[in-house]
Write a protein that holds these residues in place. Structure first.
Motif, short mmCIF file in Angstrom:
data_model
loop_
_atom_site.label_atom_id
_atom_site.label_comp_id
_atom_site.label_asym_id
_atom_site.label_seq_id
_atom_site.Cartn_x
_atom_site.Cartn_y
_atom_site.Cartn_z
N THR A 117 0.86 -1.18 0.00
CA THR A 117 0.00 0.00 0.00
C THR A 117 0.90 1.23 0.00
OG1 THR A 117 -1.57 -1.28 1.33
CG2 THR A 117 -1.97 1.08 1.14
N LEU A 118 0.55 2.21 -0.85
CA LEU A 118 1.35 3.42 -0.97
C LEU A 118 0.48 4.66 -0.88
CD1 LEU A 118 2.77 1.39 -3.53
CD2 LEU A 118 4.51 2.95 -2.68
N TRP A 119 0.97 5.63 -0.13
CA TRP A 119 0.34 6.93 -0.01
C TRP A 119 1.32 7.96 -0.55
CZ3 TRP A 119 0.15 3.05 3.46
CH2 TRP A 119 -1.10 2.65 3.94
N CYS A 120 0.87 8.77 -1.47
CA CYS A 120 1.72 9.80 -2.07
C CYS A 120 1.69 11.05 -1.18
CB CYS A 120 1.21 10.13 -3.46
SG CYS A 120 2.26 11.27 -4.35
N VAL A 121 2.86 11.52 -0.80
CA VAL A 121 2.98 12.74 0.00
C VAL A 121 3.38 13.86 -0.96
CG1 VAL A 121 4.15 13.86 1.94
CG2 VAL A 121 3.64 11.40 2.03
N GLU A 122 2.38 14.67 -1.37
CA GLU A 122 2.61 15.74 -2.34
C GLU A 122 2.48 17.13 -1.74
OE1 GLU A 122 1.24 14.51 -6.65
OE2 GLU A 122 -0.37 14.11 -5.22
N ASP A 123 1.73 17.26 -0.66
CA ASP A 123 1.52 18.55 -0.02
C ASP A 123 2.88 19.13 0.41
OD1 ASP A 123 -0.34 20.52 1.52
OD2 ASP A 123 1.11 19.80 3.02
N GLU A 124 3.13 20.39 0.06
CA GLU A 124 4.44 21.00 0.33
C GLU A 124 4.80 20.99 1.82
OE1 GLU A 124 6.88 21.88 -1.77
OE2 GLU A 124 5.59 21.14 -3.37
N LEU A 125 3.85 21.31 2.69
CA LEU A 125 4.13 21.31 4.12
C LEU A 125 4.48 19.89 4.60
CD1 LEU A 125 4.27 22.84 6.79
CD2 LEU A 125 1.81 22.46 7.06
N ASP A 126 3.71 18.91 4.15
CA ASP A 126 3.99 17.52 4.52
C ASP A 126 5.33 17.04 3.96
OD1 ASP A 126 1.65 17.31 5.98
OD2 ASP A 126 0.53 16.34 4.36
N LYS A 127 5.64 17.44 2.72
CA LYS A 127 6.93 17.06 2.13
C LYS A 127 8.08 17.66 2.93
CE LYS A 127 6.54 18.25 -2.21
NZ LYS A 127 6.69 18.39 -3.67
N ASN A 128 7.93 18.93 3.33
CA ASN A 128 8.97 19.58 4.13
C ASN A 128 9.12 18.92 5.49
OD1 ASN A 128 9.69 21.42 2.14
ND2 ASN A 128 8.24 22.96 2.85
N THR A 129 7.99 18.59 6.12
CA THR A 129 8.05 17.91 7.42
C THR A 129 8.75 16.57 7.28
OG1 THR A 129 6.01 18.99 8.16
CG2 THR A 129 6.65 16.96 9.30
N LEU A 130 8.35 15.80 6.28
CA LEU A 130 8.97 14.49 6.07
C LEU A 130 10.45 14.64 5.71
CD1 LEU A 130 8.71 11.46 6.02
CD2 LEU A 130 7.67 11.61 3.75
N SER A 131 10.80 15.59 4.88
CA SER A 131 12.21 15.83 4.53
C SER A 131 13.03 16.12 5.78
CB SER A 131 12.35 17.00 3.56
OG SER A 131 11.87 16.66 2.30
N ASN A 132 12.51 16.99 6.63
CA ASN A 132 13.24 17.35 7.86
C ASN A 132 13.39 16.15 8.79
OD1 ASN A 132 13.75 20.01 7.12
ND2 ASN A 132 11.77 20.69 7.89
#
Length: 185
Positions: A117-132
């Motif tokens: 199962t895969l969920w795409c993280v595209e939201d900029e705030l969520d991407k930044n949070t995940l990147s950090n």
């Protein structure tokens, strides 16, 4: 190798395999009858392997590494993600779990009856949070893919030596990882 190249071209043509139009992460869950693990798919730079941030623990055989390199050069893509683990990180695990509460973009069973199962993280705030959160991980440890990553390094070295001006081979600097916390792998 010609059959693999033809099959890969057909999968791209039929959009079974396609390139994302926007940069994103994928939260990735694998579930079997007795185990479940949640991690993420991301792109890593080959220098993470060269500089020992992504660490291997197995010896590789040159003939198998060369076979993987030939295969990847033939179809001009990576053959499966490099499966890595990392030391558990509660904030990252909590973030990934929150993502799994939403509707997934992909949900299928593989030939071995494991559910992916895969969920795409595209939201900029969520991407930044995940990147950090990902940046807090100091090291990754290869669980599966030692020959493939050695082949990717070899391809990078070949392409960079052919292109002394470092243009046109930037795509060979990167590869896909599937990363899971150590306690859940």
């Amino acid at each position: 190798l010609k059959v693999a190249k033809k099959h890969f071209a057909e999968m791209k043509q039929n959009q079974i395999i396609k390139k994302d139009t926007n940069s994103c992460y994928y939260v990735y869950q694998i579930k079997t009858s007795s185990h479940m693990q949640v991690g993420f798919l991301a792109v890593a730079n080959i220098n993470m392997f060269i500089n020992n941030i992504i660490k291997g623990h197995e010896l590789t055989y040159e003939d198998r590494m060369n076979e993987r390199a030939d295969q990847m050069l033939n179809i001009d893509t990576q053959v499966g993600p490099i499966y890595v683990t990392y030391h558990d990180h509660n904030k990252l695990d909590d973030f990934l779990f929150q993502v799994t509460l939403s509707v997934p973009q992909y949900d299928f069973f593989s030939f071995d009856d494991s559910r992916h199962t895969l969920w795409c993280v595209e939201d900029e705030l969520d991407k930044n949070t995940l990147s950090n959160l990902i940046l807090l991980i100091n090291n990754y440890y290869i669980a599966d893919g030692h020959h493939r990553i050695a082949a990717l390094k070899k391809i990078f070295e070949i392409k960079s030596s052919q292109n002394k001006n470092h243009t046109g081979f930037e795509g060979y600097n990167y590869f896909m990882i599937s990363a899971f916390p150590q306690s859940k792998s």
